[in-house]
Design a protein around this motif. Structure first.
Motif, PDB file in Angstrom:
ATOM      1  N   ALA A  62       0.903  -1.296   0.056  1.00 59.64           N
ATOM      2  CA  ALA A  62       0.179  -0.101   0.034  1.00 59.64           C
ATOM      3  C   ALA A  62       0.923   1.154  -0.081  1.00 59.64           C
ATOM      4  O   ALA A  62       0.655   2.229  -0.731  1.00 59.64           O
ATOM      5  CB  ALA A  62      -0.902  -0.040   1.173  1.00 59.64           C
ATOM      6  N   ALA A  63       1.848   1.098   0.934  1.00 56.93           N
ATOM      7  CA  ALA A  63       2.846   2.365   0.925  1.00 56.93           C
ATOM      8  C   ALA A  63       3.674   2.648  -0.432  1.00 56.93           C
ATOM      9  O   ALA A  63       3.548   3.742  -0.789  1.00 56.93           O
ATOM     10  CB  ALA A  63       3.826   2.232   2.138  1.00 56.93           C
ATOM     11  N   ALA A  64       3.874   1.511  -1.020  1.00 58.43           N
ATOM     12  CA  ALA A  64       4.603   1.769  -2.238  1.00 58.43           C
ATOM     13  C   ALA A  64       3.842   2.065  -3.472  1.00 58.43           C
ATOM     14  O   ALA A  64       4.468   2.875  -3.999  1.00 58.43           O
ATOM     15  CB  ALA A  64       5.295   0.262  -2.534  1.00 58.43           C
ATOM     16  N   LEU A  65       2.681   1.661  -3.328  1.00 62.05           N
ATOM     17  CA  LEU A  65       1.576   2.244  -4.444  1.00 62.05           C
ATOM     18  C   LEU A  65       1.570   3.989  -4.256  1.00 62.05           C
ATOM     19  O   LEU A  65       1.279   4.557  -5.298  1.00 62.05           O
ATOM     20  CB  LEU A  65       0.280   1.399  -4.518  1.00 62.05           C
ATOM     21  CG  LEU A  65       0.611   0.029  -5.095  1.00 62.05           C
ATOM     22  CD1 LEU A  65      -0.738  -0.580  -4.682  1.00 62.05           C
ATOM     23  CD2 LEU A  65       0.570  -0.063  -6.705  1.00 62.05           C
ATOM     24  N   ASP A  66       1.299   4.120  -2.971  1.00 64.68           N
ATOM     25  CA  ASP A  66       1.300   5.492  -2.608  1.00 64.68           C
ATOM     26  C   ASP A  66       2.606   6.298  -3.024  1.00 64.68           C
ATOM     27  O   ASP A  66       2.376   7.488  -3.577  1.00 64.68           O
ATOM     28  CB  ASP A  66       1.018   5.611  -1.030  1.00 64.68           C
ATOM     29  CG  ASP A  66       0.578   7.294  -0.561  1.00 64.68           C
ATOM     30  OD1 ASP A  66      -0.361   7.479  -1.534  1.00 64.68           O
ATOM     31  OD2 ASP A  66       1.140   7.468   0.142  1.00 64.68           O
ATOM     32  N   GLY A 103       5.010  10.168  -6.839  1.00 65.20           N
ATOM     33  CA  GLY A 103       6.308  10.379  -7.402  1.00 65.20           C
ATOM     34  C   GLY A 103       7.547  10.380  -6.446  1.00 65.20           C
ATOM     35  O   GLY A 103       8.583  10.942  -6.970  1.00 65.20           O
ATOM     36  N   ARG A 104       7.232   9.664  -5.406  1.00 64.74           N
ATOM     37  CA  ARG A 104       8.557   9.572  -4.675  1.00 64.74           C
ATOM     38  C   ARG A 104       9.600   8.766  -4.922  1.00 64.74           C
ATOM     39  O   ARG A 104      10.848   9.066  -4.604  1.00 64.74           O
ATOM     40  CB  ARG A 104       8.008   9.390  -2.781  1.00 64.74           C
ATOM     41  CG  ARG A 104       7.138  10.029  -2.418  1.00 64.74           C
ATOM     42  CD  ARG A 104       7.063  10.042  -0.787  1.00 64.74           C
ATOM     43  NE  ARG A 104       7.934   9.370   0.029  1.00 64.74           N
ATOM     44  CZ  ARG A 104       8.166   8.130   0.270  1.00 64.74           C
ATOM     45  NH1 ARG A 104       7.199   7.410   0.441  1.00 64.74           N
ATOM     46  NH2 ARG A 104       9.071   7.841   1.045  1.00 64.74           N
ATOM     47  N   PHE A 105       9.332   7.906  -5.984  1.00 68.05           N
ATOM     48  CA  PHE A 105      10.272   7.131  -6.593  1.00 68.05           C
ATOM     49  C   PHE A 105       9.450   6.440  -7.587  1.00 68.05           C
ATOM     50  O   PHE A 105       8.222   6.336  -7.759  1.00 68.05           O
ATOM     51  CB  PHE A 105      10.984   5.748  -5.498  1.00 68.05           C
ATOM     52  CG  PHE A 105       9.643   5.280  -4.595  1.00 68.05           C
ATOM     53  CD1 PHE A 105       9.053   4.186  -5.315  1.00 68.05           C
ATOM     54  CD2 PHE A 105       9.438   5.749  -3.184  1.00 68.05           C
ATOM     55  CE1 PHE A 105       7.883   3.736  -4.376  1.00 68.05           C
ATOM     56  CE2 PHE A 105       8.355   5.305  -2.540  1.00 68.05           C
ATOM     57  CZ  PHE A 105       7.653   4.138  -3.194  1.00 68.05           C
ATOM     58  N   SER A 106      10.379   6.027  -8.585  1.00 65.71           N
ATOM     59  CA  SER A 106       9.720   5.344  -9.825  1.00 65.71           C
ATOM     60  C   SER A 106       9.697   3.861  -9.600  1.00 65.71           C
ATOM     61  O   SER A 106      10.419   3.148  -8.755  1.00 65.71           O
ATOM     62  CB  SER A 106      10.565   5.611 -10.996  1.00 65.71           C
ATOM     63  OG  SER A 106      11.899   4.606 -10.907  1.00 65.71           O
ATOM     64  N   SER A 107       8.997   3.074 -10.534  1.00 63.69           N
ATOM     65  CA  SER A 107       8.846   1.632 -10.234  1.00 63.69           C
ATOM     66  C   SER A 107      10.083   0.999 -10.804  1.00 63.69           C
ATOM     67  O   SER A 107      10.648   0.058 -10.297  1.00 63.69           O
ATOM     68  CB  SER A 107       7.710   1.116 -11.355  1.00 63.69           C
ATOM     69  OG  SER A 107       7.839  -0.166 -11.244  1.00 63.69           O
TER      70      SER A 107
END
Lengths: 498, 95
Positions: free
Chosen positions: A13-17, A22-26
């Motif tokens: 959930a946090a990663a998707l958020d 835009g805190r980090f890219s995939s």
């Protein structure tokens, strides 16, 4: 290093958020996971196949899709796939020698839906051969290690099974979440052993199409993840009606995530008297009582119930599942796909290919299944088991007339040592004593980590719900999760000094 | 409980699973133990109980009788351990 820990240590959930903000890219997120896989997989053996290049391509695509404002439910999230789901163009082994070079020309429905939603696949996770086992020791690709260790003892432990690679990978933070399959406990027991959450949804909720079959009346896919909410997110993508599976049920897929954190006040929780195993550690009983107290504090009404045929669940399962296995695995004949051992006659080709391709546990189950279905024994074993299954289902139906869900321990022990319980098949089968009954009845079951035993190993509790009422399990599971505040970490994990 | 060697050979033959003579004795014990253990179901009175093959949440569906897939010879044969042209190849069955 701290950046990597932040990327791999967060929830789905946090990663998707973080991706959305835009805190980090995939690509960054995926690369951090691939680095962690490279560091830890040689020890854990959680992945059979790592698809690094494909993962980075998918991640770059996901970043582009998100930039266009078209992000799906799992867009850019690096996850792992149990190597029982067929993946187009990516080797799918079922952890068996007989499929060691099998490259499916099609994609399973479950993984196709995850791709549709933008998931990035890091690779294919290890399992017990054809999902038959409770320790991941039967894999033709070697044992998987549990990232947890007993306090002050560095000897390796099993992750449980059969979804042992998925559970180990998620617990060790080398995947944000993973798919599993559960036939008699293969999601719930490894989740409990590895200190993570996992849910086997209602039979018929997820399509079985393109998933290597073990016991078709029981097999059901589901998620493993570090939080109840993450399980809800992944299940929403995996679930849904599929005309290609005749047992898939045409019902709407709810927003499971919306049920997470929902009030459980006034819910009636059944405590079945029969969920106590001989020799079960006192600590498991104690955590069970703690779980009951937490749900009572959250406003639930606790009700004593009886499921009188629970004790016959395992024996019933070990007739029904091998019977279906012997039928399903007839397709591995060395002719259409899989390993072949050449011979002069067709029968000899079948016999030699199957003898060379299957491991000991799979052979035992094929032989038991053939025996209980054979002329003269069918009524005494298979038909009898089908009748007992009827009684087990009736136990659940009657209990669910009085309560909204059941609370039990997930497994009768914590993780055990690599190679233990191998001397006698029945000893290994007893691992599934608390998970098999819900499988026989086709009802959903979830394992939630609640605490550690005195050796420092995680233990889970199981919630069992009415058919197609996974939402109640997500509400109750998140209540347990909140009360337990389980924040312990395994010894081996991304970023930790090994 | 132990299953006799002839029974092991018979079910291995039915399953088309090659079992070496050296394995027979071990399988007699292992399979015998499993079968002996599942016989606990004999304790139950099952008169009048309907057997079920599954939980049956899904009603069997009908669909239009039409071709929905096909013409994928190369995909179908892509994992064949032996082939001859567009066919699977096996040892000679008919003399």
């Amino acid at each position: 290093m701290s950046d990597m820990v932040e990327l791999t240590g967060q929830s789905l959930a946090a990663a998707l958020d973080g991706l959305e903000k835009g805190r980090f890219s995939s690509v960054e997120l995926t690369r951090a996971h691939l680095d962690a896989v490279e560091a830890l997989n040689p020890t854990l053996n959680a992945y059979i196949t790592v698809t690094a290049e494909q993962a980075l391509t998918q991640a770059a695509e996901a970043d582009a899709v998100r930039a266009r404002g078209e992000a799906g439910l799992l867009c850019g999230a690096p996850v792992a796939i149990k190597d029982l789901f067929c993946t187009e163009g990516v080797r799918t082994t079922a952890a068996s020698r007989i499929l060691s070079n099998f490259v499916p020309p099609y994609e399973s429905t479950v993984t196709a839906q995850m791709k549709r939603d933008g998931a990035v696949s890091l690779g294919k996770t290890n399992l017990d051969e054809f999902a038959m086992g409770s320790s991941n020791m039967t894999s033709a690709f070697g044992a998987v290690q549990n990232p947890w260790r007993r306090r002050g003892d560095d000897s390796p432990l099993v992750p449980g099974g059969s979804s042992g690679g998925s559970a180990s990978a998620v617990a060790a933070r080398i995947a944000l979440a993973a798919t599993g399959t559960d036939t008699g406990g293969s999601i719930r027991q490894p989740a409990s052993f590895c200190g993570i959450a996992g849910i086997k949804p209602t039979y018929g909720r997820c399509s079985r199409w393109g998933t290597v079959a073990f016991a078709s009346s029981l097999d059901q896919a589901g998620p493993l993840a570090r939080t109840v909410e993450d399980c809800a997110i992944l299940l929403r993508s995996m679930a849904g009606f599929d005309p290609k599976d005749s047992t898939s049920v045409d019902v709407a897929v709810p927003d499971f995530r919306a049920a997470v954190g929902r009030s459980v006040k006034g819910m009636r929780i059944g405590i079945p008297a029969e969920y106590r195993a001989p020799g079960m550690p006192e600590e498991i009983e104690r955590w069970w009582q703690q779980g009951i107290a937490w749900l009572r504090d959250a406003g639930c009404e606790i009700v004593d119930v009886s499921l009188p045929h629970t004790r016959y669940g395992l024996a019933t399962y070990y007739i029904v599942a091998p019977a279906e296995c012997s039928s399903n695995l007839a397709r591995y004949d060395g002719v259409r796909f899989g390993e072949r051992v050449e011979a002069d006659s067709l029968d000899a080709l079948y016999e030699r290919s199957r003898a060379a391709g299957f491991g000991d546990e799979v052979k035992r189950r094929i032989l038991i299944g053939t025996y209980v279905l054979s002329s003269g024994y069918y009524d005494a074993y298979y038909l009898k088991a089908q009748k007992v299954r009827s009684l087990i289902l009736r136990d659940f139906t009657e209990a669910f007339g009085r309560v909204d869900a059941l609370l039990t321990p997930t497994a009768p022990s914590a993780a055990f040592g690599l190679g233990e319980k191998m001397s006698d098949p029945v000893t290994m089968y007893l691992n599934d004593i608390f998970t098999v009954p819900a499988s026989m009845a086709g009802v959903p079951g979830m394992s939630v980590p609640v605490g550690l035993d005195s050796a420092g190993l995680p233990l889970g509790l199981q919630l069992i719900g009415r058919p197609f009422d996974e939402e109640t399990l997500f509400a109750l599971g998140s209540a347990l999760e909140k009360a337990a505040g389980f924040d312990h970490l395994p010894a081996l994990r991304a970023g930790a000094v090994a | 409980m132990s299953l006799d060697a002839a029974t092991i050979r018979r079910i291995a033959r039915l399953a088309r699973l090659g079992v070496g003579e050296a394995e027979i004795e071990r399988l007699q014990t292992e399979l015998g133990h499993i079968i002996g253990w599942v016989e606990q179901l004999g304790e139950l009175d099952l008169d009048g109980v309907e057997p079920i093959a599954g939980v049956g949440h899904a009603a069997l569906r009908l669909r239009a009788d039409e071709v929905t897939d096909g013409d994928r010879v190369e995909a179908v044969l892509s994992n064949a351990p032996g082939r001859a042209g567009p066919f699977y190849a096996v040892p000679k069955v008919v003399e």
